[in-house]
Design a protein around this motif. Sequence first.
Motif, PDB file in Angstrom:
ATOM      1  N   UNK A 190       0.800  -1.226   0.000  1.00  0.00           N
ATOM      2  CA  UNK A 190       0.000   0.000   0.000  1.00  0.00           C
ATOM      3  C   UNK A 190       0.831   1.273   0.000  1.00  0.00           C
ATOM      4  N   UNK A 191       2.158   1.147  -0.104  1.00  0.00           N
ATOM      5  CA  UNK A 191       2.981   2.346  -0.121  1.00  0.00           C
ATOM      6  C   UNK A 191       4.452   2.010  -0.183  1.00  0.00           C
ATOM      7  N   UNK A 192       5.259   3.024  -0.483  1.00  0.00           N
ATOM      8  CA  UNK A 192       6.704   2.844  -0.553  1.00  0.00           C
ATOM      9  C   UNK A 192       7.372   4.216  -0.568  1.00  0.00           C
ATOM     10  N   UNK A 193       8.675   4.222  -0.291  1.00  0.00           N
ATOM     11  CA  UNK A 193       9.486   5.430  -0.413  1.00  0.00           C
ATOM     12  C   UNK A 193      10.063   5.506  -1.815  1.00  0.00           C
ATOM     13  N   UNK A 194      10.173   6.726  -2.337  1.00  0.00           N
ATOM     14  CA  UNK A 194      10.772   6.953  -3.658  1.00  0.00           C
ATOM     15  C   UNK A 194      11.841   8.029  -3.503  1.00  0.00           C
ATOM     16  N   UNK A 195      13.076   7.702  -3.913  1.00  0.00           N
ATOM     17  CA  UNK A 195      14.179   8.650  -3.822  1.00  0.00           C
ATOM     18  C   UNK A 195      14.899   8.741  -5.165  1.00  0.00           C
ATOM     19  N   UNK A 196      15.204   9.958  -5.594  1.00  0.00           N
ATOM     20  CA  UNK A 196      15.939  10.214  -6.832  1.00  0.00           C
ATOM     21  C   UNK A 196      17.266  10.902  -6.514  1.00  0.00           C
TER      22      UNK A 196
END
Length: 357
Positions: free
Chosen positions: A222-228
């Motif tokens: 139902x969710x996650x972290x996103x890093x660029x």
Amino acid sequence: FESDGPNPDANIFSIERLRLVLAGHAYTPSLHYFMQLDGNSDREGTCDWLDAFLTYDIGYEVFGCREEMVGLIVGKWKMPFNRARMESGRHLQFADRASASLLFDVNRSIGVGLQGHVDALGRPIHYETAVCNGFNTGRLSTARGDTLDRNFGWSGRVHADMLGPFGHDGEPDLCWHRRPALRIGMGAAYTRVDEEGRSEYDRQRVVDSGERLSGILPNGVSGCDVAFFTVDAHLKCRGCSFIADYYGRAIGPFGDPTVPDLFDHGFLLQTGYFVCPGKLELLARWSRIVGDSGTLGLVNESSDEVAGGVAWYIRNQDAKLVIDATHLNGVPVRSDRLDSLPGDAGWLFRTQLQVGF
């Protein structure tokens, strides 16, 4: 578009970036406004405010710093991150950005930030950082509901001109620098996406099919972290320009032991040379993306974009003609502006006339 893959061939006339800009200052020279109305034939004739923001030189007006050292920015604008997005669309060399530049991108959003210029070791350094509603959410409704989740996003970028004045002519060396001019930059961005904000949750696409990541995750996630992150270099000298961008994206954890953390990365190499100074430029670029997001960590997949073209600057950037040809081998983005669909494979030919005043 001449297809070698699942998507059909296409021939079309299109109006891109039909824009009207209103800009100036109000109350004090330190308070600037910028509003940009955008029309586009890809959206069936609809028109909206692409940008609408204020900048205030708070360092000069409130704290007595030198001008443009610390500025406040509020509204909707390009969140600071990668070089290609921060460059104005009218200052590009090719008809549009590369697919790698769009996959690893945070685009526009509504938020608040700080920007300014400082000098370090005799070099001018520009910085910008912002907190916003999330990545690529500028066209989403901000009404309470299932469009946005409750998490803010953060992004930042710095760049420095290492060898003297870089100029304001965009990607090409229109100014014809007699000595090398080099700009080095880097950026980072982070947010968490949750299923409660469905439109924001569905934004991330995978390599190389271009499917939505949310569509291939197991039930229960139902969710996650996103890093660029990104680093880039832009060199100009005597009518020649060279651009090298590197991008990375880390996604996870997902709260599911069957899905590992995912990592995609890619690069853009681009060059241009004026065979007729200030008028006729030859162009070439290679964009590549590699990652395991499309297989949920099992194996890496990749996509490539190789392009060449020619640009005729009739009146500098205010009137120019660009003709380019691009071979695509899987496109992990959906972009009407790029004339690209997820999974595209084949040849894309574009002719673009640009007029600005």
